[in-house]
Motif scaffolding. Structure first.
Motif, PDB file in Angstrom:
ATOM      1  N   ALA A  42       1.269   4.086  -2.935  1.00 54.62           N
ATOM      2  CA  ALA A  42       1.067   5.511  -2.666  1.00 54.62           C
ATOM      3  C   ALA A  42       2.257   6.329  -3.152  1.00 54.62           C
ATOM      4  CB  ALA A  42       0.852   5.732  -1.166  1.00 54.62           C
ATOM      5  N   VAL A  43       3.449   5.792  -2.966  1.00 54.31           N
ATOM      6  CA  VAL A  43       4.654   6.472  -3.445  1.00 54.31           C
ATOM      7  C   VAL A  43       4.635   6.573  -4.963  1.00 54.31           C
ATOM      8  CG1 VAL A  43       7.161   6.231  -3.696  1.00 54.31           C
ATOM      9  CG2 VAL A  43       6.104   5.900  -1.461  1.00 54.31           C
ATOM     10  N   VAL A  70       2.004   6.644  -6.940  1.00 55.95           N
ATOM     11  CA  VAL A  70       1.002   7.636  -7.333  1.00 55.95           C
ATOM     12  C   VAL A  70       1.564   9.044  -7.146  1.00 55.95           C
ATOM     13  CG1 VAL A  70      -1.263   8.610  -6.756  1.00 55.95           C
ATOM     14  CG2 VAL A  70      -0.956   6.125  -6.869  1.00 55.95           C
ATOM     15  N   LEU A  71       2.286   9.257  -6.054  1.00 58.78           N
ATOM     16  CA  LEU A  71       2.922  10.548  -5.824  1.00 58.78           C
ATOM     17  C   LEU A  71       3.941  10.849  -6.918  1.00 58.78           C
ATOM     18  CD1 LEU A  71       3.482  13.059  -4.081  1.00 58.78           C
ATOM     19  CD2 LEU A  71       5.111  11.660  -2.773  1.00 58.78           C
ATOM     20  N   VAL A 114       0.837  -1.202   0.000  1.00 49.52           N
ATOM     21  CA  VAL A 114       0.000   0.000   0.000  1.00 49.52           C
ATOM     22  C   VAL A 114       0.873   1.253   0.000  1.00 49.52           C
ATOM     23  CG1 VAL A 114      -1.696   1.315   1.325  1.00 49.52           C
ATOM     24  CG2 VAL A 114      -1.935  -1.165   1.117  1.00 49.52           C
ATOM     25  N   ALA A 115       1.917   1.260   0.846  1.00 50.12           N
ATOM     26  CA  ALA A 115       2.797   2.429   0.925  1.00 50.12           C
ATOM     27  C   ALA A 115       3.559   2.628  -0.385  1.00 50.12           C
ATOM     28  CB  ALA A 115       3.774   2.266   2.083  1.00 50.12           C
ATOM     29  N   SER A 171      -0.032   6.563 -13.016  1.00 54.01           N
ATOM     30  CA  SER A 171      -0.267   5.781 -11.798  1.00 54.01           C
ATOM     31  C   SER A 171      -0.495   4.309 -12.132  1.00 54.01           C
ATOM     32  CB  SER A 171      -1.481   6.327 -11.035  1.00 54.01           C
ATOM     33  OG  SER A 171      -1.272   7.659 -10.626  1.00 54.01           O
TER      34      SER A 171
END
Length: 309
Positions: A79-80, A82-83, A75-76, A209
């Motif tokens: 998220a990275v 996507v950032l 998950v992390a 993404s």
């Protein structure tokens, strides 16, 4: 025949992993017209994030469950990615709209080197492992059909099934969802899509993404097989012949191209390698891509572009 089938299945399984990386190239090219040379760096960056978060989270939060660590790390890491996609669109693509293709190409090369450097700064430059519980033991099948049976790698088999599942999910996403239809509209004609209210900036963030997600899955699989190291980004170079063979604008082409390259590499190494002293597996894909560039530049399923002047 048993040995031939072992080689064939091994090539198909590796080919699915090549296809997984090649899809990232195709997605970004279809949506923005950019040939993304940073895809290999994205695979490495995502794998580094997954490996290091899986190591850090148990230390930070004081638990021992490897499954929980992998879930949180995935998950992390997503998220990275996507950032990273948002930053790429905000700081690079949005500034280079309607620029020449070579300008966009150089921008992706710069992004690749930037991700390599930042990844090394944040996550370190050692060799890290990703342990997602994939079995390493070989699997014996069809023992009653062939003498000695067929020896298959369970790890490669599971990885190929995961890659195939992701390909199916992406195909459904592009064909059945409103966002997927918007992505296809942008791919067909940027200006027409913008004229009916489709926001290009949001679409580019989404497609980067999605490419980041496929890079993360590919990074986890290859990292589990080879370990997470900076040579991992070179694996993505094997996806370049896949894209050329299947066509820059075709997701089915990326899949079929990956399978053809994977099978061709294995069979040529086994059956032609002894005649040439070995090493055919290293350069087979690139020679095949060169032949296609000379005979059919758009690839098997790519669109043939005709410019009238």
């Amino acid at each position: 025949m048993g040995f031939f089938l072992e080689t064939l299945f091994g090539g198909l399984m590796v080919g699915m992993l090549y296809s997984l990386i090649a899809i990232g190239f195709v997605l970004i090219y279809k949506a923005s017209g950019v040939f993304n040379f940073a895809q290999g760096a994205m695979v490495l960056f995502a794998a580094l994030a997954m490996a290091r978060f899986a190591e850090w989270f148990p230390q930070w939060f004081g638990f021992e469950s490897q499954i929980l660590a992998n879930i949180l790390a995935f998950v992390a890491a997503m998220a990275v990615m996507v950032l990273v996609a948002w930053l790429i669109e905000r700081l690079a693509l949005s500034k280079l709209v309607n620029q020449e293709g070579i300008t966009l190409l150089m921008a992706t090369l710069g992004i690749a080197y930037f991700l390599d450097g930042v990844g090394q700064t944040i996550f370190g430059n050692d060799i890290y492992k990703i342990d997602v519980g994939m079995p390493k033991e070989p699997l014996m099948v069809l023992e009653n059909t062939f003498q000695g049976g067929l020896l298959l790698s369970q790890e490669d088999l599971i990885a190929a099934l995961v890659a195939a599942g992701l390909v199916v999910v992406l195909a459904i996403f592009f064909q059945k969802t409103a966002t997927g239809r918007a992505l296809r509209a942008v791919a067909d004609d940027h200006q027409a899509a913008q004229s009916i209210g489709i926001p290009l900036k949001r679409i580019w963030v989404i497609v980067w993404s999605v490419a980041g997600f496929s890079a993360l899955v590919a990074g986890i699989i290859w990292g589990s097989k080879l370990g997470v190291q900076f040579s991992l980004s070179l694996v993505a170079l094997k996806a370049l012949p896949v894209v050329i063979l299947g066509g820059l604008t075709s997701i089915p082409g990326a899949i079929i191209g990956g399978l053809l390259i994977g099978v061709g590499e294995k069979l040529s190494e086994i059956y032609l390698g002894p005649m040439f002293g070995g090493g055919i597996e290293i350069w087979f894909a690139y020679v095949l891509a060169l032949v296609f560039l000379l005979v059919r530049p758009q690839g098997l399923f790519g669109e043939k572009i005709i410019d009238r002047v």
